[in-house]
Design an enzyme around this catalytic site. Sequence first.
Site, PDB file in Angstrom:
ATOM      1  N   GLU A  54     -19.157   8.821 -29.206  1.00  0.00           N
ATOM      2  CA  GLU A  54     -20.241   9.796 -29.072  1.00  0.00           C
ATOM      3  C   GLU A  54     -21.188   9.469 -27.909  1.00  0.00           C
ATOM      4  OE1 GLU A  54     -20.596  10.775 -33.866  1.00  0.00           O
ATOM      5  OE2 GLU A  54     -22.105   9.517 -32.892  1.00  0.00           O
ATOM      6  N   PRO A  55     -20.714   9.504 -26.690  1.00  0.00           N
ATOM      7  CA  PRO A  55     -21.636   9.268 -25.566  1.00  0.00           C
ATOM      8  C   PRO A  55     -22.567  10.453 -25.340  1.00  0.00           C
ATOM      9  CG  PRO A  55     -19.472   9.877 -24.740  1.00  0.00           C
ATOM     10  CD  PRO A  55     -19.347   9.782 -26.239  1.00  0.00           C
ATOM     11  N   GLY A  56     -23.790  10.164 -25.016  1.00  0.00           N
ATOM     12  CA  GLY A  56     -24.749  11.197 -24.620  1.00  0.00           C
ATOM     13  C   GLY A  56     -25.294  10.849 -23.254  1.00  0.00           C
ATOM     14  N   ARG A  57     -26.051   9.751 -23.207  1.00  0.00           N
ATOM     15  CA  ARG A  57     -26.662   9.266 -21.968  1.00  0.00           C
ATOM     16  C   ARG A  57     -25.608   9.058 -20.874  1.00  0.00           C
ATOM     17  NH1 ARG A  57     -31.197   6.253 -22.248  1.00  0.00           N
ATOM     18  NH2 ARG A  57     -30.666   5.754 -24.404  1.00  0.00           N
TER      19      ARG A  57
ATOM     20  N   GLY B 152     -23.826   5.186 -27.556  1.00  0.00           N
ATOM     21  CA  GLY B 152     -24.650   4.095 -27.062  1.00  0.00           C
ATOM     22  C   GLY B 152     -24.248   3.553 -25.708  1.00  0.00           C
TER      23      GLY B 152
ATOM     24  N   TYR C  56     -40.925   3.929 -24.257  1.00  0.00           N
ATOM     25  CA  TYR C  56     -40.060   2.768 -24.371  1.00  0.00           C
ATOM     26  C   TYR C  56     -40.345   1.678 -23.341  1.00  0.00           C
ATOM     27  CZ  TYR C  56     -37.036   6.031 -26.992  1.00  0.00           C
ATOM     28  OH  TYR C  56     -36.543   6.935 -27.890  1.00  0.00           O
TER      29      TYR C  56
ATOM     30  N   TYR D 236     -32.578  12.370 -22.585  1.00  0.00           N
ATOM     31  CA  TYR D 236     -33.847  12.098 -23.282  1.00  0.00           C
ATOM     32  C   TYR D 236     -35.028  12.303 -22.330  1.00  0.00           C
ATOM     33  CZ  TYR D 236     -30.294  10.080 -26.188  1.00  0.00           C
ATOM     34  OH  TYR D 236     -29.148   9.913 -26.927  1.00  0.00           O
TER      35      TYR D 236
ATOM     36  N   CYS E 145     -54.017  12.946 -19.388  1.00  0.00           N
ATOM     37  CA  CYS E 145     -55.233  12.189 -19.673  1.00  0.00           C
ATOM     38  C   CYS E 145     -54.957  11.117 -20.724  1.00  0.00           C
ATOM     39  CB  CYS E 145     -56.335  13.139 -20.139  1.00  0.00           C
ATOM     40  SG  CYS E 145     -57.953  12.348 -20.293  1.00  0.00           S
ATOM     41  N   GLU E 146     -54.198  10.120 -20.332  1.00  0.00           N
ATOM     42  CA  GLU E 146     -53.865   8.963 -21.159  1.00  0.00           C
ATOM     43  C   GLU E 146     -53.637   7.777 -20.230  1.00  0.00           C
ATOM     44  OE1 GLU E 146     -53.575   8.611 -24.433  1.00  0.00           O
ATOM     45  OE2 GLU E 146     -53.578  10.684 -25.162  1.00  0.00           O
TER      46      GLU E 146
END
Length: 428
Positions: free
Chosen positions: A282-285, A240, A324, A380, A351-352
């Site tokens: 557990e770092p990811g970002r 996190g 997000y 991500y 197309c949104e």
Amino acid sequence: MDLNLKINEKDHVDIGGADANDLVEEYGTPLYVIDEKRIRDNYNRVFSAFTKYYNDFKILYACKANTNLSVMRILEQEGSYIDAVSPGEVYTSIEAGFSPDRILFTGNNVTNEELSYVDETGVLINLDSISQLKRLSKLVDPEEYKISFRVNPMVGAGHHEHCITGGVMSKFGIMESEAAEVYKMAKNMGFNPVGMHTHIGSGILDPEPFKLATETLMNIAGDVAQNADVDFEFLDLGGGLGIPYEPQENILDINKFANEITGIFKGKLDEYGMGKPSMYIEPGRYLVGDAAYLLTKVNTVKQSYRKFVGVDAGFNTLLRPSMYGSYHHIVVANKANEEAIEEIDVAGNICESGDLFARDRPLPKIEEGDLLAIMNAGAYAFSMSSQYNSRPRTAEILVNNGDSEIIRERETFNDLFNKQIIPERLKK
């Protein structure tokens, strides 16, 4: 503030020693560009900070952030372990060169077939529920079979409600109030529980929730150690750790953070007499987020009820802003030093109505043909991309000291039909 923005003498965005404009001339757009050195530096910054205060420390890369095999190879070479949340991530990690003893599997709502597959790989299983425990006991011989449990403390934090993974609203883990009984249950079945894990959320820049979660986990582990007679080999504080996405955000002081977290960790070990288990985070970002850019060309400048800049990427390429409401800093890569003069909406090609990278973003005068660099696109980003609107996924390249290599080829229209089968009766 540290957005990892570098600008060369041509006023172009520099990525790992390479000119962003030169890269798109060679590889086209949209294009993910990953800076190898930044990943290595990020890993070593965290590792050095924590091992200064606690020697038996391991980084488990939360690979859901980015599972490109080259990215994972870089981290494998640096000595990282892996936090895998699906059988596919276990498979990918092994393909990337991680030995099973360096992989922790933490799944949720997993099937018996998935549990069996993970068991066959030899990685350690971190159980999420009593249901998983009971089902695993029927699939393996529990006698001295090592397991761990994910515990859900009454602490949650994150940059968006969908990223908060602790507390009463979270689907993850066993309740802290039942932890001792669950560990006793596992031991009575014959299992050897050796670890405890928690994870409170993602994108955290304020260390206070993480410190509270650490203290809570250590209290739960202490209670389990004393009342269920568990000798922990490791305690996993989860991930996190955030990065600054907006210019006004401050970077996490990793040395101060490591000092405070390890202080809590060691104090609680002494308080409960738990010895010296390994400390995992557990770092990811934090490891890969600021190591990549999404480069995308401006193809349309449109004055409607609002002023729009249209680009050749969409939320199929980078989903976070639409999913997000996430902020990603945007720089005009071919004139990176020009000052902002107007507020513009940066729109994608899907197309949104929600396909926007930015709303009312202060930017320089933008013309068709300009190149935009969307920053902090390493986590991500490609991992959440899709073929929505029948748009092939983009290419990824790796830059190292100015040299670039393709690490994922750009998809073609033919890739849209991969694995599809038309029944013969529909061909007539």
